[in-house]
Design a protein around this motif. Structure first.
Motif, mmCIF file in Angstrom:
data_model
loop_
_atom_site.group_PDB
_atom_site.id
_atom_site.type_symbol
_atom_site.label_atom_id
_atom_site.label_comp_id
_atom_site.label_asym_id
_atom_site.label_seq_id
_atom_site.Cartn_x
_atom_site.Cartn_y
_atom_site.Cartn_z
ATOM 1 N N ILE A 1 0.842 -1.200 0.000
ATOM 2 C CA ILE A 1 0.000 0.000 0.000
ATOM 3 C C ILE A 1 0.876 1.248 0.000
ATOM 4 N N ALA A 2 1.952 1.222 0.795
ATOM 5 C CA ALA A 2 2.862 2.366 0.856
ATOM 6 C C ALA A 2 3.507 2.624 -0.502
ATOM 7 N N ALA A 3 3.879 1.552 -1.209
ATOM 8 C CA ALA A 3 4.461 1.724 -2.536
ATOM 9 C C ALA A 3 3.439 2.298 -3.505
ATOM 10 N N ALA A 4 2.217 1.787 -3.443
ATOM 11 C CA ALA A 4 1.171 2.290 -4.337
ATOM 12 C C ALA A 4 0.830 3.747 -4.023
ATOM 13 N N ARG A 5 0.900 4.123 -2.751
ATOM 14 C CA ARG A 5 0.654 5.529 -2.398
ATOM 15 C C ARG A 5 1.691 6.438 -3.051
ATOM 16 N N GLN A 6 2.932 5.960 -3.150
ATOM 17 C CA GLN A 6 3.941 6.756 -3.831
ATOM 18 C C GLN A 6 3.546 7.010 -5.288
ATOM 19 N N ALA A 7 3.015 5.993 -5.947
ATOM 20 C CA ALA A 7 2.549 6.191 -7.323
ATOM 21 C C ALA A 7 1.439 7.228 -7.376
ATOM 22 N N VAL A 8 0.544 7.189 -6.407
ATOM 23 C CA VAL A 8 -0.545 8.182 -6.326
ATOM 24 C C VAL A 8 0.032 9.587 -6.187
ATOM 25 N N ILE A 9 1.014 9.733 -5.316
ATOM 26 C CA ILE A 9 1.596 11.055 -5.063
ATOM 27 C C ILE A 9 2.263 11.599 -6.323
ATOM 28 N N TYR A 10 3.054 10.780 -6.982
ATOM 29 C CA TYR A 10 3.748 11.261 -8.180
ATOM 30 C C TYR A 10 2.778 11.550 -9.322
ATOM 31 N N ARG A 11 1.729 10.766 -9.432
ATOM 32 C CA ARG A 11 0.716 11.061 -10.447
ATOM 33 C C ARG A 11 0.059 12.411 -10.162
ATOM 34 N N SER A 12 -0.168 12.689 -8.888
ATOM 35 C CA SER A 12 -0.749 13.973 -8.499
ATOM 36 C C SER A 12 0.186 15.124 -8.846
ATOM 37 N N PHE A 13 1.491 14.943 -8.628
ATOM 38 C CA PHE A 13 2.442 15.981 -9.017
ATOM 39 C C PHE A 13 2.342 16.257 -10.514
ATOM 40 N N LEU A 14 2.369 15.199 -11.312
ATOM 41 C CA LEU A 14 2.325 15.361 -12.769
ATOM 42 C C LEU A 14 1.044 16.046 -13.217
ATOM 43 N N ASP A 15 -0.042 15.792 -12.525
ATOM 44 C CA ASP A 15 -1.320 16.403 -12.886
ATOM 45 C C ASP A 15 -1.380 17.880 -12.523
ATOM 46 N N ASN A 16 -0.446 18.328 -11.692
ATOM 47 C CA ASN A 16 -0.541 19.700 -11.172
ATOM 48 C C ASN A 16 0.665 20.571 -11.497
ATOM 49 N N ILE A 17 1.540 20.112 -12.403
ATOM 50 C CA ILE A 17 2.694 20.912 -12.795
ATOM 51 C C ILE A 17 2.733 21.030 -14.306
ATOM 52 N N GLU A 18 3.462 22.015 -14.792
ATOM 53 C CA GLU A 18 3.517 22.230 -16.233
ATOM 54 C C GLU A 18 4.431 21.211 -16.913
ATOM 55 N N PRO A 19 4.235 20.983 -18.214
ATOM 56 C CA PRO A 19 4.945 19.896 -18.905
ATOM 57 C C PRO A 19 6.461 19.977 -18.838
ATOM 58 N N SER A 20 7.059 21.169 -18.861
ATOM 59 C CA SER A 20 8.526 21.239 -18.867
ATOM 60 C C SER A 20 9.129 20.699 -17.583
ATOM 61 N N GLU A 21 8.347 20.614 -16.514
ATOM 62 C CA GLU A 21 8.837 20.087 -15.246
ATOM 63 C C GLU A 21 8.557 18.592 -15.094
ATOM 64 N N HIS A 22 7.882 17.983 -16.059
ATOM 65 C CA HIS A 22 7.541 16.569 -15.956
ATOM 66 C C HIS A 22 8.740 15.634 -15.840
ATOM 67 N N PRO A 23 9.905 15.961 -16.429
ATOM 68 C CA PRO A 23 11.037 15.023 -16.279
ATOM 69 C C PRO A 23 11.371 14.678 -14.832
ATOM 70 N N TYR A 24 11.080 15.590 -13.905
ATOM 71 C CA TYR A 24 11.345 15.297 -12.501
ATOM 72 C C TYR A 24 10.615 14.039 -12.033
ATOM 73 N N HIS A 25 9.401 13.812 -12.530
ATOM 74 C CA HIS A 25 8.528 12.794 -11.946
ATOM 75 C C HIS A 25 7.924 11.828 -12.960
ATOM 76 N N ARG A 26 8.228 12.000 -14.242
ATOM 77 C CA ARG A 26 7.513 11.259 -15.282
ATOM 78 C C ARG A 26 7.549 9.749 -15.096
ATOM 79 N N ALA A 27 8.694 9.211 -14.710
ATOM 80 C CA ALA A 27 8.853 7.759 -14.614
ATOM 81 C C ALA A 27 8.365 7.183 -13.297
ATOM 82 N N ASP A 28 8.010 8.021 -12.351
ATOM 83 C CA ASP A 28 7.783 7.529 -10.991
ATOM 84 C C ASP A 28 6.492 6.744 -10.787
ATOM 85 N N PRO A 29 5.345 7.122 -11.364
ATOM 86 C CA PRO A 29 4.157 6.291 -11.121
ATOM 87 C C PRO A 29 4.361 4.842 -11.528
#
Length: 397
Positions: free
Chosen positions: A343-371
């Motif tokens: 569950i803790a690992a899956a929550r990390q995927a949730v968090i990173y998906r939330s980041f990607l949904d709330n930041i502009e595309p040029s910043e996506h490299p920070y988190h793109r692979a994480d979910p």
């Protein structure tokens, strides 16, 4: 670009002795040392690598005075998810707010404020004032509860807030150093600090939710995990998709069993690791509460155990479980930690998906692979017997 947003041009690349893309202080220093130009970095424009860290990086910077620059033919667009501190004039407005608040305290800067960090999760400035240092931290809307939470926790071993509002915080200096390399006695003290806080806040969950902290309790987290698994289907293997489908179907039952372990939902730090502590040998302070939420208290265990030396993990884990056994008599924290690992690992995927949904595309490299990365880890933990004896790490240091 100018403070009004007019493009000026570009400067040739310079070497910067840090691999960390958000680490802006050496970037600002390099521009001054190589070109005699004072800049304020606004945001990431482009990266040579698909994900952090290192490589050739292009930033957009603001300059107050005309500079000799090479022509630049790129396009600067607008983005609805762009943070205020990534826009021209944004950092200056943040500093003006901080200086006005300092004036109310009768403090004035003794040197020019220093830009320390900027990326899609925060902007950080060091402001020298008479006799001390204060810190200006600005966070995006999805972390805006941090200032309210720190003010509510006043008196605990967390940063002291001098003022906050609209995602801006002015924080008092904390003595000591960051404790990434903490050893066993100190690691246990860190655990004690967290467990004590969580014990105190387990009866105030509704108060925390009212501040805007994310809800990671069973119903909300079940739905969020199912959603991120569905959205990430194309990025994971067929084997992992099948494993995760079964995992999602079984989540309500897993949470029901977790509830029988006797640990109640409480405050979750969200990025609990030794590097988020600062201390001087006399006192410890737990930093960076933007990732905080409400959920099972052992969600914080994974991030802490992941980076510490293997030789200390067993002792820290045993100490942690003992602390909760004493804080919640009759509970079974050992069983809870096993059930919670995937569950803790899956929550990390949730968090990173939330980041990607709330930041502009040029910043996506920070988190793109994480979910996908964290869902792969979730599937592996499930296949290994629901994570028995395994713990996963956090990602947004």
């Amino acid at each position: 670009m100018t403070p009004t947003g007019a493009p000026v041009g570009s400067l040739p690349a310079v070497p910067v002795a840090t691999p960390w893309w958000p680490d802006i202080e050496p970037v600002v220093r390099a521009a001054r040392d190589f070109y005699g130009v004072d800049i304020i970095v606004l945001r990431l424009l482009d990266t040579e690598l698909d994900q952090p860290h290192g490589g050739r990086v292009t930033y957009l910077a603001e300059v107050a005075e005309p500079v000799r620059a090479q022509p630049w033919t790129g396009v600067l667009d607008d983005q609805p998810r762009r943070h205020s501190f990534a826009r021209p004039g944004g950092p200056s407005a943040d500093l003006a707010w901080a200086l006005a608040l300092l004036a109310e305290y009768g403090l004035r800067p003794t040197e020019r404020p220093v830009q320390v960090r900027t990326w899609n999760l925060s902007s950080l400035w060091r402001v020298p004032v008479e006799g001390q240092i204060v810190w200006l931290k600005v966070v995006p809307h999805f972390f805006a509860h941090e200032g309210h939470l720190l003010a509510l926790m006043a008196g605990a071993r967390v940063p002291t807030v001098l003022g906050h509002g609209g995602g801006r915080m002015l924080l008092a200096e904390i003595a000591g150093k960051d404790l990434y390399a903490a050893e066993l006695p100190l690691l246990k003290e860190m655990v004690n600090l967290l467990v004590d806080l969580q014990r105190r806040w387990r009866d105030r969950v509704e108060e925390l939710l009212a501040l805007g902290l994310p809800d990671w309790r069973a119903p909300a987290l079940c739905a969020a995990i199912a959603h991120v698994v569905d959205r990430t289907q194309d990025e994971i293997s067929a084997e992992d998709r099948a494993t995760l489908a079964d995992f999602v179907c079984g989540l309500p039952g897993r949470f029901d069993e977790l509830a029988t372990c006797g640990l109640r939902d409480s405050l979750v730090h969200g990025d609990f690791h030794p590097g988020n502590f600062r201390g001087d040998g006399r006192a410890l302070t737990l930093l960076d509460w933007g990732d905080s939420g409400v959920g099972h208290p052992l969600l914080d265990q994974a991030a802490f155990l992941d980076p510490i030396p293997n030789g200390t993990i067993g002792a820290v884990r045993a100490h942690w479980l003992q602390q909760w056994s004493e804080a919640a008599p009759g509970s079974d924290p050992a069983r809870a930690s096993v059930l919670l690992a995937p569950i803790a690992a899956a929550r990390q995927a949730v968090i990173y998906r939330s980041f990607l949904d709330n930041i502009e595309p040029s910043e996506h490299p920070y988190h793109r692979a994480d979910p996908a990365k964290w869902l792969n880890r979730t599937a592996a933990l499930v296949r290994e017997g629901d994570g028995r004896g395994a713990f996963v790490g956090s990602g947004d240091a």
